[in-house]
Design a protein around this motif. Structure first.
Motif, PDB file in Angstrom:
ATOM      1  N   ALA A 211       0.813  -1.213   0.000  1.00  0.00           N
ATOM      2  CA  ALA A 211       0.000   0.000   0.000  1.00  0.00           C
ATOM      3  C   ALA A 211       0.850   1.268   0.000  1.00  0.00           C
ATOM      4  N   ALA A 212       2.118   1.151   0.413  1.00  0.00           N
ATOM      5  CA  ALA A 212       3.015   2.307   0.426  1.00  0.00           C
ATOM      6  C   ALA A 212       3.683   2.532  -0.924  1.00  0.00           C
ATOM      7  N   ASP A 213       3.392   1.667  -1.908  1.00  0.00           N
ATOM      8  CA  ASP A 213       3.917   1.807  -3.273  1.00  0.00           C
ATOM      9  C   ASP A 213       5.445   1.782  -3.316  1.00  0.00           C
ATOM     10  N   LEU A 214       6.064   0.938  -2.505  1.00  0.00           N
ATOM     11  CA  LEU A 214       7.518   0.785  -2.575  1.00  0.00           C
ATOM     12  C   LEU A 214       7.880  -0.078  -3.782  1.00  0.00           C
ATOM     13  N   PRO A 215       8.843   0.360  -4.609  1.00  0.00           N
ATOM     14  CA  PRO A 215       9.234  -0.444  -5.767  1.00  0.00           C
ATOM     15  C   PRO A 215       9.717  -1.841  -5.397  1.00  0.00           C
ATOM     16  N   THR A 216      10.401  -1.951  -4.257  1.00  0.00           N
ATOM     17  CA  THR A 216      10.901  -3.272  -3.846  1.00  0.00           C
ATOM     18  C   THR A 216       9.865  -4.078  -3.068  1.00  0.00           C
ATOM     19  N   ALA A 217       8.722  -3.486  -2.760  1.00  0.00           N
ATOM     20  CA  ALA A 217       7.655  -4.201  -2.049  1.00  0.00           C
ATOM     21  C   ALA A 217       6.552  -4.525  -3.059  1.00  0.00           C
ATOM     22  N   SER A 218       6.623  -5.713  -3.618  1.00  0.00           N
ATOM     23  CA  SER A 218       5.680  -6.113  -4.658  1.00  0.00           C
ATOM     24  C   SER A 218       4.762  -7.218  -4.156  1.00  0.00           C
ATOM     25  N   LEU A 219       3.640  -7.366  -4.836  1.00  0.00           N
ATOM     26  CA  LEU A 219       2.708  -8.434  -4.482  1.00  0.00           C
ATOM     27  C   LEU A 219       3.365  -9.793  -4.688  1.00  0.00           C
ATOM     28  N   GLY A 220       4.126  -9.916  -5.775  1.00  0.00           N
ATOM     29  CA  GLY A 220       4.818 -11.176  -6.015  1.00  0.00           C
ATOM     30  C   GLY A 220       5.796 -11.508  -4.909  1.00  0.00           C
ATOM     31  N   GLY A 221       6.523 -10.491  -4.430  1.00  0.00           N
ATOM     32  CA  GLY A 221       7.467 -10.719  -3.339  1.00  0.00           C
ATOM     33  C   GLY A 221       6.769 -11.130  -2.064  1.00  0.00           C
ATOM     34  N   ALA A 222       5.618 -10.492  -1.762  1.00  0.00           N
ATOM     35  CA  ALA A 222       4.866 -10.858  -0.560  1.00  0.00           C
ATOM     36  C   ALA A 222       4.320 -12.277  -0.668  1.00  0.00           C
ATOM     37  N   ILE A 223       3.852 -12.648  -1.860  1.00  0.00           N
ATOM     38  CA  ILE A 223       3.369 -14.014  -2.063  1.00  0.00           C
ATOM     39  C   ILE A 223       4.512 -15.007  -1.921  1.00  0.00           C
ATOM     40  N   ALA A 224       5.691 -14.636  -2.462  1.00  0.00           N
ATOM     41  CA  ALA A 224       6.858 -15.508  -2.335  1.00  0.00           C
ATOM     42  C   ALA A 224       7.217 -15.715  -0.873  1.00  0.00           C
ATOM     43  N   LEU A 225       7.131 -14.658  -0.084  1.00  0.00           N
ATOM     44  CA  LEU A 225       7.420 -14.763   1.349  1.00  0.00           C
ATOM     45  C   LEU A 225       6.449 -15.731   2.019  1.00  0.00           C
ATOM     46  N   ALA A 226       5.164 -15.607   1.696  1.00  0.00           N
ATOM     47  CA  ALA A 226       4.162 -16.499   2.285  1.00  0.00           C
ATOM     48  C   ALA A 226       4.409 -17.948   1.870  1.00  0.00           C
ATOM     49  N   ILE A 227       4.779 -18.160   0.602  1.00  0.00           N
ATOM     50  CA  ILE A 227       5.065 -19.520   0.132  1.00  0.00           C
ATOM     51  C   ILE A 227       6.272 -20.089   0.862  1.00  0.00           C
ATOM     52  N   GLY A 228       7.333 -19.275   0.978  1.00  0.00           N
ATOM     53  CA  GLY A 228       8.538 -19.735   1.655  1.00  0.00           C
ATOM     54  C   GLY A 228       8.295 -20.093   3.106  1.00  0.00           C
ATOM     55  N   ILE A 229       7.557 -19.249   3.813  1.00  0.00           N
ATOM     56  CA  ILE A 229       7.259 -19.520   5.217  1.00  0.00           C
ATOM     57  C   ILE A 229       6.317 -20.721   5.330  1.00  0.00           C
ATOM     58  N   GLY A 230       5.389 -20.843   4.393  1.00  0.00           N
ATOM     59  CA  GLY A 230       4.504 -22.000   4.406  1.00  0.00           C
ATOM     60  C   GLY A 230       5.269 -23.305   4.254  1.00  0.00           C
ATOM     61  N   ILE A 231       6.257 -23.311   3.338  1.00  0.00           N
ATOM     62  CA  ILE A 231       7.076 -24.511   3.140  1.00  0.00           C
ATOM     63  C   ILE A 231       7.806 -24.888   4.415  1.00  0.00           C
ATOM     64  N   GLN A 232       8.389 -23.880   5.073  1.00  0.00           N
ATOM     65  CA  GLN A 232       9.162 -24.208   6.270  1.00  0.00           C
ATOM     66  C   GLN A 232       8.279 -24.465   7.488  1.00  0.00           C
ATOM     67  N   ASN A 233       6.984 -24.133   7.419  1.00  0.00           N
ATOM     68  CA  ASN A 233       6.058 -24.457   8.505  1.00  0.00           C
ATOM     69  C   ASN A 233       5.696 -25.939   8.524  1.00  0.00           C
ATOM     70  N   PHE A 234       5.834 -26.592   7.377  1.00  0.00           N
ATOM     71  CA  PHE A 234       5.406 -27.987   7.260  1.00  0.00           C
ATOM     72  C   PHE A 234       6.044 -28.894   8.322  1.00  0.00           C
ATOM     73  N   PRO A 235       7.382 -28.855   8.480  1.00  0.00           N
ATOM     74  CA  PRO A 235       7.969 -29.749   9.491  1.00  0.00           C
ATOM     75  C   PRO A 235       7.697 -29.319  10.925  1.00  0.00           C
ATOM     76  N   GLU A 236       7.324 -28.047  11.133  1.00  0.00           N
ATOM     77  CA  GLU A 236       7.079 -27.589  12.504  1.00  0.00           C
ATOM     78  C   GLU A 236       5.854 -28.257  13.106  1.00  0.00           C
ATOM     79  N   GLY A 237       4.809 -28.418  12.304  1.00  0.00           N
ATOM     80  CA  GLY A 237       3.627 -29.107  12.814  1.00  0.00           C
ATOM     81  C   GLY A 237       3.931 -30.535  13.190  1.00  0.00           C
ATOM     82  N   LEU A 238       4.742 -31.212  12.357  1.00  0.00           N
ATOM     83  CA  LEU A 238       5.131 -32.592  12.646  1.00  0.00           C
ATOM     84  C   LEU A 238       6.023 -32.665  13.879  1.00  0.00           C
ATOM     85  N   ALA A 239       6.851 -31.634  14.077  1.00  0.00           N
ATOM     86  CA  ALA A 239       7.772 -31.627  15.218  1.00  0.00           C
ATOM     87  C   ALA A 239       7.037 -31.554  16.543  1.00  0.00           C
ATOM     88  N   VAL A 240       5.784 -31.093  16.524  1.00  0.00           N
ATOM     89  CA  VAL A 240       4.973 -31.081  17.743  1.00  0.00           C
ATOM     90  C   VAL A 240       4.123 -32.338  17.847  1.00  0.00           C
TER      91      VAL A 240
END
Length: 271
Positions: free
Chosen positions: A148-177
């Motif tokens: 919403a701040a219109d930063l050139p380096t803050a893109s929707l694709g980058g935010a989606i990539a962040l969510a995908i990356g964190i989602g991938i690494q969340n997978f083993p955390e659920g199993l670890a509990v």
């Protein structure tokens, strides 16, 4: 479905994104229904991969936009970024000292925090992973809010990539509990419920992060770097040491490199 997501406001996008990351935690916890154990080398490699993802995300998706947003302000750009980064680490350090929790793989007498109830191992395990998930949810929220701040380096694709990356690494955390609880005699259903519960905090933190930066945009550099500092603290204090404590140091180290590369590629390619 994609067009619908793209038309949403950043807060709604952050909500859906963090529901996805929570869902990945639940998916990992659900493996307790299909397997009786897990391969330690696999878990260490996934933990290392998670560390690499979080390190890359801290710079590409958080610190870089924070420095850019701070340019032209009343202070040198590095000051808000450094302050927010250090505050994020201090916040997680304080939470780690205060909140009773038990990291997966440790004995009950190694529980941390103030007056941990050593009879409630399940609760302590969930709280340990929850500590990890707070900065992750916050990071996704502020990444979408930064759009919403219109930063050139803050893109929707980058935010989606962040969510995908964190989602991938969340997978083993659920199993670890869920898996340790199952080995101790808890039913599969209850083990799963405890495992996925550790990810509940991510949508909450994500909404808070998105709201904070959209309502108070001058805080954006601090919020972005705060989330980065909190994630780096988690990586340095728990993720990397945990990935190497079982003797799989080379595997864990290469997995960190691979996770960093994957997150960097996702952020740059989608951004």
């Amino acid at each position: 479905m994609i067009d619908y997501f793209l038309d949403l406001n950043p807060i709604a996008q952050a909500t859906f994104a963090t529901l996805f990351t929570w869902g990945m935690t639940a998916l990992g916890a659900a493996l307790v229904f299909t397997t009786k154990g897990f391969n330690q080398r696999f878990m260490d490699s996934m933990l290392g991969f998670a560390g690499g993802v979080m390190i890359a995300a801290s710079f590409w998706s958080l610190l870089s936009p924070a420095l850019e947003k701070a340019e032209g302000g009343p202070l040198p750009a590095w000051i808000p970024a450094a302050i927010g980064f250090l505050l994020g680490g201090i916040f997680l350090w304080a939470a780690d000292k205060l909140l009773p929790h038990l990291h997966p793989g440790l004995a009950m007498d190694e529980a941390e925090g103030i007056h941990p109830d050593r009879k409630r191992r399940s609760t302590l395990l969930v709280l340990a992973i929850t500590l990890h998930n707070i900065p992750e949810g916050l990071a996704v929220g502020v990444a979408f809010g930064a759009i919403a701040a219109d930063l050139p380096t803050a893109s929707l694709g980058g935010a989606i990539a962040l969510a995908i990356g964190i989602g991938i690494q969340n997978f083993p955390e659920g199993l670890a509990v869920s898996m340790p609880l199952r080995r101790e005699g808890m039913s599969r259903g209850k083990s799963f419920m405890y495992g996925q519960a550790s990810g509940v905090v991510e949508p909450i933190a994500g909404i808070i992060g998105a709201l904070a930066v959209t309502i108070m945009q001058p805080l954006l550099p601090y919020a972005l770097s705060f989330a980065a500092g909190a994630m780096i603290f988690v990586v340095a204090e728990e993720v990397i040491p945990g990935s190497q404590e079982n003797g799989n140091k080379d595997l864990a180290s290469m997995s960190i490199m691979f996770g960093f590369a994957v997150m960097m590629i996702l952020d740059v390619a989608l951004g």
